[in-house]
Design a protein around this motif. Sequence first.
Motif, PDB file in Angstrom:
ATOM      1  N   LEU A 287      -0.168 -16.615 -10.237  1.00 24.25           N
ATOM      2  CA  LEU A 287      -1.532 -16.033  -9.861  1.00 24.25           C
ATOM      3  C   LEU A 287      -1.379 -14.716 -10.637  1.00 24.25           C
ATOM      4  CD1 LEU A 287      -1.644 -16.591  -5.950  1.00 24.25           C
ATOM      5  CD2 LEU A 287      -3.420 -16.948  -7.632  1.00 24.25           C
ATOM      6  N   LEU A 288      -2.567 -14.382 -11.249  1.00 26.48           N
ATOM      7  CA  LEU A 288      -2.681 -12.857 -11.807  1.00 26.48           C
ATOM      8  C   LEU A 288      -3.753 -12.133 -11.025  1.00 26.48           C
ATOM      9  CD1 LEU A 288      -2.197 -11.209 -14.357  1.00 26.48           C
ATOM     10  CD2 LEU A 288      -4.114 -12.400 -15.540  1.00 26.48           C
ATOM     11  N   LEU A 289      -3.380 -11.109 -10.676  1.00 25.30           N
ATOM     12  CA  LEU A 289      -4.122 -10.068  -9.767  1.00 25.30           C
ATOM     13  C   LEU A 289      -4.651  -8.946 -10.471  1.00 25.30           C
ATOM     14  CD1 LEU A 289      -5.369  -9.445  -6.997  1.00 25.30           C
ATOM     15  CD2 LEU A 289      -3.336  -8.476  -6.472  1.00 25.30           C
ATOM     16  N   ASN A 290      -5.891  -8.671 -10.746  1.00 23.89           N
ATOM     17  CA  ASN A 290      -6.343  -7.367 -11.404  1.00 23.89           C
ATOM     18  C   ASN A 290      -7.123  -6.905  -9.973  1.00 23.89           C
ATOM     19  OD1 ASN A 290      -7.957  -5.658 -12.331  1.00 23.89           O
ATOM     20  ND2 ASN A 290      -7.404  -6.394 -14.387  1.00 23.89           N
ATOM     21  N   LEU A 291      -6.870  -5.536  -9.573  1.00 23.23           N
ATOM     22  CA  LEU A 291      -7.548  -5.234  -8.310  1.00 23.23           C
ATOM     23  C   LEU A 291      -8.806  -4.282  -8.859  1.00 23.23           C
ATOM     24  CD1 LEU A 291      -4.561  -4.075  -6.184  1.00 23.23           C
ATOM     25  CD2 LEU A 291      -6.044  -5.785  -5.886  1.00 23.23           C
ATOM     26  N   GLY A 292      -9.173  -4.291 -10.338  1.00 17.15           N
ATOM     27  CA  GLY A 292     -10.201  -3.634 -10.691  1.00 17.15           C
ATOM     28  C   GLY A 292     -10.124  -2.035 -10.162  1.00 17.15           C
ATOM     29  N   ALA A 293     -11.304  -1.358  -9.999  1.00 16.86           N
ATOM     30  CA  ALA A 293     -11.332   0.056  -9.985  1.00 16.86           C
ATOM     31  C   ALA A 293     -10.971   0.449  -8.533  1.00 16.86           C
ATOM     32  CB  ALA A 293     -12.853   0.539 -10.286  1.00 16.86           C
ATOM     33  N   ALA A 294     -11.398  -0.322  -7.627  1.00 11.99           N
ATOM     34  CA  ALA A 294     -11.095   0.072  -6.293  1.00 11.99           C
ATOM     35  C   ALA A 294     -10.540  -0.883  -5.294  1.00 11.99           C
ATOM     36  CB  ALA A 294     -12.226   0.586  -5.643  1.00 11.99           C
ATOM     37  N   GLY A 295      -9.783  -1.737  -5.709  1.00  8.28           N
ATOM     38  CA  GLY A 295      -9.342  -2.990  -4.870  1.00  8.28           C
ATOM     39  C   GLY A 295      -8.165  -2.408  -4.183  1.00  8.28           C
ATOM     40  N   GLN A 296      -7.990  -3.191  -3.023  1.00 10.20           N
ATOM     41  CA  GLN A 296      -6.790  -2.808  -2.011  1.00 10.20           C
ATOM     42  C   GLN A 296      -6.167  -4.238  -1.804  1.00 10.20           C
ATOM     43  OE1 GLN A 296      -8.449  -0.794   1.676  1.00 10.20           O
ATOM     44  NE2 GLN A 296     -10.030   0.129   0.415  1.00 10.20           N
ATOM     45  N   ILE A 297      -4.832  -4.005  -1.479  1.00 11.46           N
ATOM     46  CA  ILE A 297      -3.963  -5.009  -0.826  1.00 11.46           C
ATOM     47  C   ILE A 297      -3.520  -4.715   0.682  1.00 11.46           C
ATOM     48  CG2 ILE A 297      -2.099  -6.344  -1.179  1.00 11.46           C
ATOM     49  CD1 ILE A 297      -1.959  -5.546  -4.099  1.00 11.46           C
ATOM     50  N   GLN A 298      -3.458  -5.774   1.276  1.00 12.77           N
ATOM     51  CA  GLN A 298      -3.027  -5.365   2.882  1.00 12.77           C
ATOM     52  C   GLN A 298      -2.235  -6.837   3.145  1.00 12.77           C
ATOM     53  OE1 GLN A 298      -6.316  -4.999   5.465  1.00 12.77           O
ATOM     54  NE2 GLN A 298      -7.022  -2.937   4.934  1.00 12.77           N
ATOM     55  N   LEU A 299      -1.149  -6.568   3.916  1.00 13.20           N
ATOM     56  CA  LEU A 299      -0.279  -7.506   4.230  1.00 13.20           C
ATOM     57  C   LEU A 299      -0.112  -7.417   5.650  1.00 13.20           C
ATOM     58  CD1 LEU A 299       1.253 -10.264   3.496  1.00 13.20           C
ATOM     59  CD2 LEU A 299       3.253  -8.493   3.178  1.00 13.20           C
ATOM     60  N   ASN A 300      -0.701  -7.987   6.582  1.00  8.92           N
ATOM     61  CA  ASN A 300      -0.659  -7.994   8.039  1.00  8.92           C
ATOM     62  C   ASN A 300      -0.442  -9.279   8.604  1.00  8.92           C
ATOM     63  OD1 ASN A 300      -1.296  -4.988   8.129  1.00  8.92           O
ATOM     64  ND2 ASN A 300      -3.397  -5.509   7.078  1.00  8.92           N
ATOM     65  N   GLY A 301      -0.115  -9.187   9.881  1.00  9.34           N
ATOM     66  CA  GLY A 301       0.018 -10.168  10.758  1.00  9.34           C
ATOM     67  C   GLY A 301      -1.394 -10.917  11.061  1.00  9.34           C
ATOM     68  N   LEU A 302      -1.400 -12.122  11.612  1.00  8.69           N
ATOM     69  CA  LEU A 302      -2.766 -12.893  11.677  1.00  8.69           C
ATOM     70  C   LEU A 302      -3.572 -12.383  12.800  1.00  8.69           C
ATOM     71  CD1 LEU A 302      -1.644 -16.547  10.947  1.00  8.69           C
ATOM     72  CD2 LEU A 302      -2.503 -15.045   9.492  1.00  8.69           C
ATOM     73  N   GLU A 303      -2.966 -11.404  13.740  1.00  6.82           N
ATOM     74  CA  GLU A 303      -3.503 -11.029  14.804  1.00  6.82           C
ATOM     75  C   GLU A 303      -4.353  -9.585  14.325  1.00  6.82           C
ATOM     76  OE1 GLU A 303       0.272  -8.715  14.477  1.00  6.82           O
ATOM     77  OE2 GLU A 303      -0.497 -10.630  14.213  1.00  6.82           O
ATOM     78  N   VAL A 304      -4.280  -9.190  13.273  1.00  5.07           N
ATOM     79  CA  VAL A 304      -5.025  -7.855  12.618  1.00  5.07           C
ATOM     80  C   VAL A 304      -6.357  -7.833  13.133  1.00  5.07           C
ATOM     81  CG1 VAL A 304      -5.988  -8.841  10.312  1.00  5.07           C
ATOM     82  CG2 VAL A 304      -5.299  -6.434  10.568  1.00  5.07           C
ATOM     83  N   ASP A 305      -7.074  -6.510  13.331  1.00  5.56           N
ATOM     84  CA  ASP A 305      -8.548  -6.656  13.556  1.00  5.56           C
ATOM     85  C   ASP A 305      -9.249  -7.153  12.805  1.00  5.56           C
ATOM     86  OD1 ASP A 305      -9.849  -4.457  11.733  1.00  5.56           O
ATOM     87  OD2 ASP A 305      -7.797  -3.978  11.977  1.00  5.56           O
TER      88      ASP A 305
END
Length: 273
Positions: free
Chosen positions: A70-88
């Motif tokens: 899996l090749l991930l390029n976030l571009g100019a303003a991409g964000q990564i979050q890793l949260n529990g499934l109960e996230v807002d």
Amino acid sequence: MLELPELETYKKLLSEQIINKRITGVQVKEDKLINSDTAAWSKQLQGREVLFIERRGKQLLFHLDNGKRLLLNLGAAGQIQLNGLEVDEGSHANAQVMISFGDQALRLLGIRQGYIHLLSAKEADQELSNLGPELLDRKMNLEKFQTLFARKRGMLKSALVNQSFIAGLGNGYADEIAFEAALLPSAKLQDLSEESIERLYHSTMTVLHDAIEYGGMGEERLNAKDDLTGGYKSHVRVIERDGQACERCGATIQKAEVGSRKTYYCASCQKEK
């Protein structure tokens, strides 16, 4: 755009939390970010595990247990979050791609001109083949750095941010490296002495290792447990410090355009050679 230290930080944090965990769900809301039919793409990921994560340039490469990448390029303003499934609900709704690992979900948000492609090992190598060498590669040393820069002409900053020349740097760290080396971002590589290039090498390594140690300059934390991301912002010496005193010589930090790029530097203690 996130640069080498920010992506190294994400790689470290993600590796601690998703390695060898099975993918249990995939949701894609922006079809343009992936490289095949959504249903087929999602099906290929279901049940797979991430064996390890590699950074190449400004991209992350997730190595899966079936040999795919899996090749991930976030571009100019991409964000990564890793949260529990109960996230807002807001974070859930805004995620352009969401990959679940049991009770955790990897969410990709705000991606512009970026992508997350599922590729074979050969396809991934081809996709990344235009990138220059990695500064933190074990094979990189002073001699190879000197040989690389001896063949290059033009402005220092333009070379540092050229991904086909060296991979991973952008505006921010190019300025910090130039300051550490006491060289102007506009310095011409062909005019630098052997001593200046050696100083540039050591400065590059110092800035990158320090930035990684403190979590880079990124403002978006991976999750609530992330107390590393962004720690380097309090250690920068020229970036966004225009009008402030240079900590090395006391002169005023300047802001200008160099090679059509926003640039910060000290005109007093940074030199052309």
